[in-house]
Design an enzyme around this catalytic site. Structure first.
Site, PDB file in Angstrom:
ATOM      1  N   ASP A 299       0.833  -1.214   0.000  1.00 39.42           N
ATOM      2  CA  ASP A 299       0.000   0.000   0.000  1.00 39.42           C
ATOM      3  C   ASP A 299       0.861   1.255   0.000  1.00 39.42           C
ATOM      4  O   ASP A 299       2.089   1.180   0.060  1.00 39.42           O
ATOM      5  CB  ASP A 299      -0.970  -0.016   1.193  1.00 39.42           C
ATOM      6  CG  ASP A 299      -0.265  -0.293   2.527  1.00 39.42           C
ATOM      7  OD1 ASP A 299       0.975  -0.268   2.574  1.00 39.42           O
ATOM      8  OD2 ASP A 299      -0.967  -0.541   3.513  1.00 39.42           O
TER       9      ASP A 299
ATOM     10  N   ASN B 265      -6.864  -0.443  14.470  1.00 40.40           N
ATOM     11  CA  ASN B 265      -8.302  -0.551  14.195  1.00 40.40           C
ATOM     12  C   ASN B 265      -8.628  -1.868  13.482  1.00 40.40           C
ATOM     13  O   ASN B 265      -9.717  -2.036  12.961  1.00 40.40           O
ATOM     14  CB  ASN B 265      -8.770   0.628  13.331  1.00 40.40           C
ATOM     15  CG  ASN B 265      -7.988   0.706  12.022  1.00 40.40           C
ATOM     16  OD1 ASN B 265      -7.110  -0.121  11.770  1.00 40.40           O
ATOM     17  ND2 ASN B 265      -8.304   1.685  11.200  1.00 40.40           N
TER      18      ASN B 265
ATOM     19  N   HIS C 262      -7.112  -2.934  10.763  1.00 38.86           N
ATOM     20  CA  HIS C 262      -6.931  -2.923   9.299  1.00 38.86           C
ATOM     21  C   HIS C 262      -5.763  -3.812   8.876  1.00 38.86           C
ATOM     22  O   HIS C 262      -4.871  -4.127   9.655  1.00 38.86           O
ATOM     23  CB  HIS C 262      -6.771  -1.492   8.753  1.00 38.86           C
ATOM     24  CG  HIS C 262      -5.452  -0.814   9.000  1.00 38.86           C
ATOM     25  ND1 HIS C 262      -5.263   0.532   8.792  1.00 38.86           N
ATOM     26  CD2 HIS C 262      -4.250  -1.270   9.435  1.00 38.86           C
ATOM     27  CE1 HIS C 262      -4.016   0.860   9.064  1.00 38.86           C
ATOM     28  NE2 HIS C 262      -3.376  -0.219   9.476  1.00 38.86           N
TER      29      HIS C 262
ATOM     30  N   GLU D 275      -9.643  -0.607   5.604  1.00 39.51           N
ATOM     31  CA  GLU D 275     -10.137  -0.012   6.841  1.00 39.51           C
ATOM     32  C   GLU D 275     -11.458  -0.648   7.270  1.00 39.51           C
ATOM     33  O   GLU D 275     -12.135  -1.284   6.449  1.00 39.51           O
ATOM     34  CB  GLU D 275     -10.328   1.494   6.618  1.00 39.51           C
ATOM     35  CG  GLU D 275      -9.065   2.229   6.183  1.00 39.51           C
ATOM     36  CD  GLU D 275      -8.045   2.415   7.302  1.00 39.51           C
ATOM     37  OE1 GLU D 275      -7.707   1.434   7.995  1.00 39.51           O
ATOM     38  OE2 GLU D 275      -7.556   3.540   7.462  1.00 39.51           O
TER      39      GLU D 275
HETATM   40  C1  F6R Z   1       1.650  -0.548   6.156  1.00 36.36           C
HETATM   41  C2  F6R Z   1       0.383  -1.263   6.335  1.00 36.36           C
HETATM   42  C3  F6R Z   1      -0.362  -1.152   7.612  1.00 36.36           C
HETATM   43  C4  F6R Z   1       0.482  -1.639   8.786  1.00 36.36           C
HETATM   44  C5  F6R Z   1      -0.279  -1.568  10.104  1.00 36.36           C
HETATM   45  C6  F6R Z   1       0.623  -1.888  11.280  1.00 36.36           C
HETATM   46  O1  F6R Z   1       2.173  -0.799   4.854  1.00 36.36           O
HETATM   47  O2  F6R Z   1      -0.063  -1.939   5.440  1.00 36.36           O
HETATM   48  O3  F6R Z   1      -1.547  -1.894   7.537  1.00 36.36           O
HETATM   49  O4  F6R Z   1       0.877  -2.965   8.545  1.00 36.36           O
HETATM   50  O5  F6R Z   1      -0.828  -0.302  10.296  1.00 36.36           O
HETATM   51  O6  F6R Z   1       1.652  -0.944  11.352  1.00 36.36           O
HETATM   52  P1  F6R Z   1       2.879  -1.120  12.321  1.00 36.36           P
HETATM   53  O7  F6R Z   1       3.622  -2.321  11.869  1.00 36.36           O
HETATM   54  O8  F6R Z   1       3.690   0.152  12.162  1.00 36.36           O
HETATM   55  O9  F6R Z   1       2.329  -1.300  13.705  1.00 36.36           O
END
Ligand code: F6R
Length: 242
Positions: A67, A136, A138, A143
């Protein structure tokens, strides 16, 4: 779905890096998709370290970025592209032709999505998808409320993602939308691994693996992946019962 609990962040990252290496040994032309963020950082570093030590052939696989933040330029340290450039693309000397990242500055984001979907289809699908989990629930920027049948798409970011996402940037930044692979890509991948570490992820991991499957908590979909793994450290596993 299988749950694997490792002692700490280093052990879970080493196990995840080993999964990538063993896939590349079996299938040097594999299609591998990774999330960016804090969780996969050490996995990427260990992949580079072990992979170079073991002389793994990194020249033939296809790398796909999960993403990107819409409107954030590649040179910004908080962009997903910057993360991959620094941690994987440069150290592994990946060629531009094997790296596939969303251009989140494109004036035609719908076309970016179409191109990514077509590329994945043309390559015969994703062999291994390694994702994190947001506060959340995701996955990528899928989302709460997202459709489980989405492929690549542009989405308005949830308030939690906007506020938690500030941690990647040097100063406050205006985040509004994300461009992301969809949960259909995750479910179609031949293997999916969700990784999480630390006490702050204990609640979301409990919900992801023990909560009812619902698009209001997108990570619950991993429960339905036939070759899905949740790989966590003991802190993130703290709320999981027996
Ligand atoms: C980032 C992504 C997000 C993260 C998630 C956890 O490319 O796809 O979904 O994997 O927000 O983020 P961290 O690892 O920073 O806790």
């Amino acid at each position: 779905m299988q749950l694997q609990i490792y002692k700490d962040y280093t052990a879970l990252s080493a196990a995840t890096a080993s999964e990538i290496i063993s896939l590349l040994k079996q299938k040097p032309t594999a299609v591998i998709c990774l999330a960016s963020g804090d969780t996969p950082r050490l996995t990427c570093q260990l992949l580079v370290q072990k992979g170079l030590e073991e002389k793994i052939d990194f020249s033939r696989f296809s790398f796909i970025g999960l993403d990107e933040w819409v409107g954030i330029p590649p040179e910004n340290e908080g962009s997903c592209r910057y993360f991959f450039e620094t941690l994987l693309i440069k150290p592994l000397k990946l060629s531009p032709s094997q790296v596939h990242l969303f251009d989140a500055l494109s004036t035609d984001l719908e076309n970016e999505c179409k191109k990514m979907d077509a590329l994945i289809a043309e390559k015969g699908g994703i062999d291994l998808m390694i994702v994190g989990i947001g506060m959340n629930g995701h996955i990528g920027f899928n989302e709460p409320g997202v459709s489980f049948s989405n492929y690549a798409h542009v989405i308005d970011l949830d308030d939690t993602t906007i506020s938690v996402g500030q941690k990647y940037f040097k100063g406050p930044v205006h985040l509004k939308q994300g461009i992301t692979l969809g949960l259909k890509h995750l479910m179609n991948s031949k293997q999916a691994i969700l990784i999480a570490n630390g006490t702050k992820k204990a609640g979301v991991i409990e919900q992801a693996i023990a909560g009812g499957v619902s698009n209001l908590f997108p990570a619950t979909i991993i429960q339905q992946h036939a070759n899905g793994f949740v790989i966590v450290d003991e802190e993130a596993a703290a709320n999981i019962k027996g």
